[in-house]
Scaffold this active site. Structure first.
Site, short mmCIF file in Angstrom:
data_model
loop_
_atom_site.label_atom_id
_atom_site.label_comp_id
_atom_site.label_asym_id
_atom_site.label_seq_id
_atom_site.Cartn_x
_atom_site.Cartn_y
_atom_site.Cartn_z
N TYR A 110 2.82 -3.66 18.80
CA TYR A 110 3.47 -4.33 17.68
C TYR A 110 3.83 -5.77 18.04
O TYR A 110 3.53 -6.71 17.30
CB TYR A 110 4.71 -3.55 17.28
CG TYR A 110 5.55 -4.20 16.21
CD1 TYR A 110 5.20 -4.10 14.87
CD2 TYR A 110 6.71 -4.89 16.54
CE1 TYR A 110 5.98 -4.68 13.88
CE2 TYR A 110 7.49 -5.47 15.56
CZ TYR A 110 7.12 -5.36 14.23
OH TYR A 110 7.89 -5.95 13.26
N VAL A 157 17.90 2.37 13.64
CA VAL A 157 18.89 3.22 14.28
C VAL A 157 20.19 3.31 13.47
O VAL A 157 20.82 4.36 13.43
CB VAL A 157 19.17 2.73 15.72
CG1 VAL A 157 19.79 1.35 15.72
CG2 VAL A 157 20.07 3.71 16.46
N ILE A 158 20.60 2.22 12.83
CA ILE A 158 21.86 2.25 12.09
C ILE A 158 21.79 3.25 10.94
O ILE A 158 22.70 4.05 10.72
CB ILE A 158 22.26 0.84 11.60
CG1 ILE A 158 22.70 -0.01 12.80
CG2 ILE A 158 23.35 0.90 10.54
CD1 ILE A 158 23.16 -1.41 12.44
N THR A 208 4.97 2.85 3.84
CA THR A 208 6.40 3.11 4.01
C THR A 208 7.21 2.62 2.81
O THR A 208 8.37 2.98 2.65
CB THR A 208 6.95 2.46 5.29
OG1 THR A 208 6.66 1.06 5.27
CG2 THR A 208 6.34 3.09 6.53
N ASN A 256 0.81 -1.22 0.00
CA ASN A 256 0.00 0.00 0.00
C ASN A 256 0.85 1.27 0.00
O ASN A 256 0.32 2.39 0.04
CB ASN A 256 -0.97 0.01 1.18
CG ASN A 256 -0.27 0.07 2.53
OD1 ASN A 256 0.95 0.21 2.62
ND2 ASN A 256 -1.05 -0.06 3.60
N ASP A 270 -4.14 -3.20 -0.13
CA ASP A 270 -3.97 -3.54 1.28
C ASP A 270 -4.24 -5.02 1.54
O ASP A 270 -5.17 -5.60 0.96
CB ASP A 270 -4.93 -2.72 2.14
CG ASP A 270 -4.59 -1.24 2.13
OD1 ASP A 270 -3.47 -0.91 2.56
OD2 ASP A 270 -5.44 -0.44 1.70
#
Length: 323
Positions: free
Chosen positions: A154, A198-199, A49, A46, A67
């Site tokens: 999550y 984070v990386i 991201t 969708n 979706d």
């Protein structure tokens, strides 16, 4: 090379569905699959991201903008598929902000994939779960049979989806394999995405001279896994009959603190960026994490090949090329 040849033969003439195939791990998986003699790769995404430009020029790809919550759409797609890699999910940060949408996508969407698979003749369904299902483990390294304890929506949705996967395997014979990914990083985890890992954030800030922000004291540990290794494990899970009905940790078995990670990235990039310590987020509630990967080594014949140092160097190169 031998593994690639075997994988190529195993995936030859297959129709493959990758949900979330325009996202980070999905893009890397689709690009690898496109090197095989597959018949077709269907990407259902969708684009919440995911990025269409990641895959639009890849051969053999049919992109469907939609979706997984749409059962009729999922059913029609699954009918023609041989193998399904179910990667689509709302990530941990978004899930915590809106648990209803987390449930709708991560649980109901997975239920739709399973229900459609129940009435099809798929050869394998590989479900991408997460090591977040363990919460704060009592013992390290963490084994697949250890206690599951969700600390956020999550993780709860991933546990629920795993339960449905196991139920559909035991009750209806749907050939499911569950993979618990651990802190995946690498190319296509774009720093333009505010929810990236984070990386990627550390590297981008280090290259730009911006502060590296650490939530908490930085002594929390993680087990970071390079995306190429994750893709290899996923592909092996898609064709190994011994993997049906099984759950695997996909990690490295190497523990590192966030402070060590930040220091290492600053040294590799030769950056003078400062380190800033900021308040913990709602999701920063796991103190230590390192996984036992013996089960994957023994059954899937998989072990990670890319060290953290090498993986960071490759990620730095990719981010530099993006500019």
């Amino acid at each position: 090379m031998e593994v690639n040849i075997n994988l190529n033969e195993s995936y030859k003439n297959k129709v493959i569905l990758v949900t979330g195939g325009a996202g980070f791990v999905g893009t890397n998986l689709v690009k690898k699959l496109a090197n095989f003699d597959v018949k077709k790769i269907i990407v259902l995404d969708n684009l919440f991201t995911g990025r269409l430009e990641n895959i639009e020029n890849i051969k053999k790809v049919e992109f469907i903008h939609g979706d997984i919550e749409n059962y009729d759409l999922v059913r029609d797609i699954v009918k023609e598929c041989d193998i399904i890699f179910h990667l689509a999910a709302r990530n941990i940060i978004v899930s915590t902000k809106d648990p209803y949408l987390d449930f709708k996508t991560n649980v109901y969407g997975t239920f739709n994939i399973l229900e459609a698979s129940r009435y099809s003749k798929i050869e394998r369904l590989v479900y991408a779960s997460s090591v977040s299902v363990y919460g704060n483990a009592l013992y390290l390294p963490i084994n697949e049979k250890d206690l599951l304890y969700p600390l956020n929506p999550y993780a709860a949705s991933k546990i629920s989806s795993e339960s449905y996967c196991n139920t559909y395997y035991e009750t209806y014979g749907v050939p499911v394999t569950i993979l618990r990914y651990s802190n995946v990083y690498g190319p296509y985890q774009t720093p333009l995405n505010p929810y990236c890992g984070v990386i990627s954030k550390f590297i981008t800030n280090a290259l730009n001279g911006a502060p590296l922000q650490i939530h908490g004291d930085g002594e929390q540990t993680r087990d970071f896994t390079y995306v190429e290794d994750v893709v290899d494990a996923t592909l092996l899970a898609g064709i190994n009959n011994k993997a049906i009905g099984e759950t695997f940790n996909i990690a490295t078995g190497v523990e590192i603190t966030i402070n060590q990670l930040a220091d290492g990235i600053l040294k590799i990039t030769n950056s003078s960026s400062p380190i800033e310590y900021v308040d913990k987020r709602d999701i920063d509630n796991v103190r230590r994490r390192v996984l036992n990967i013996e089960h994957a080594r023994r059954i899937l014949r998989w072990t990670p090949k890319i060290t953290l140092l090498e993986g960071i160097k490759r990620t730095i190169q990719w981010i530099r090329e993006m500019k």
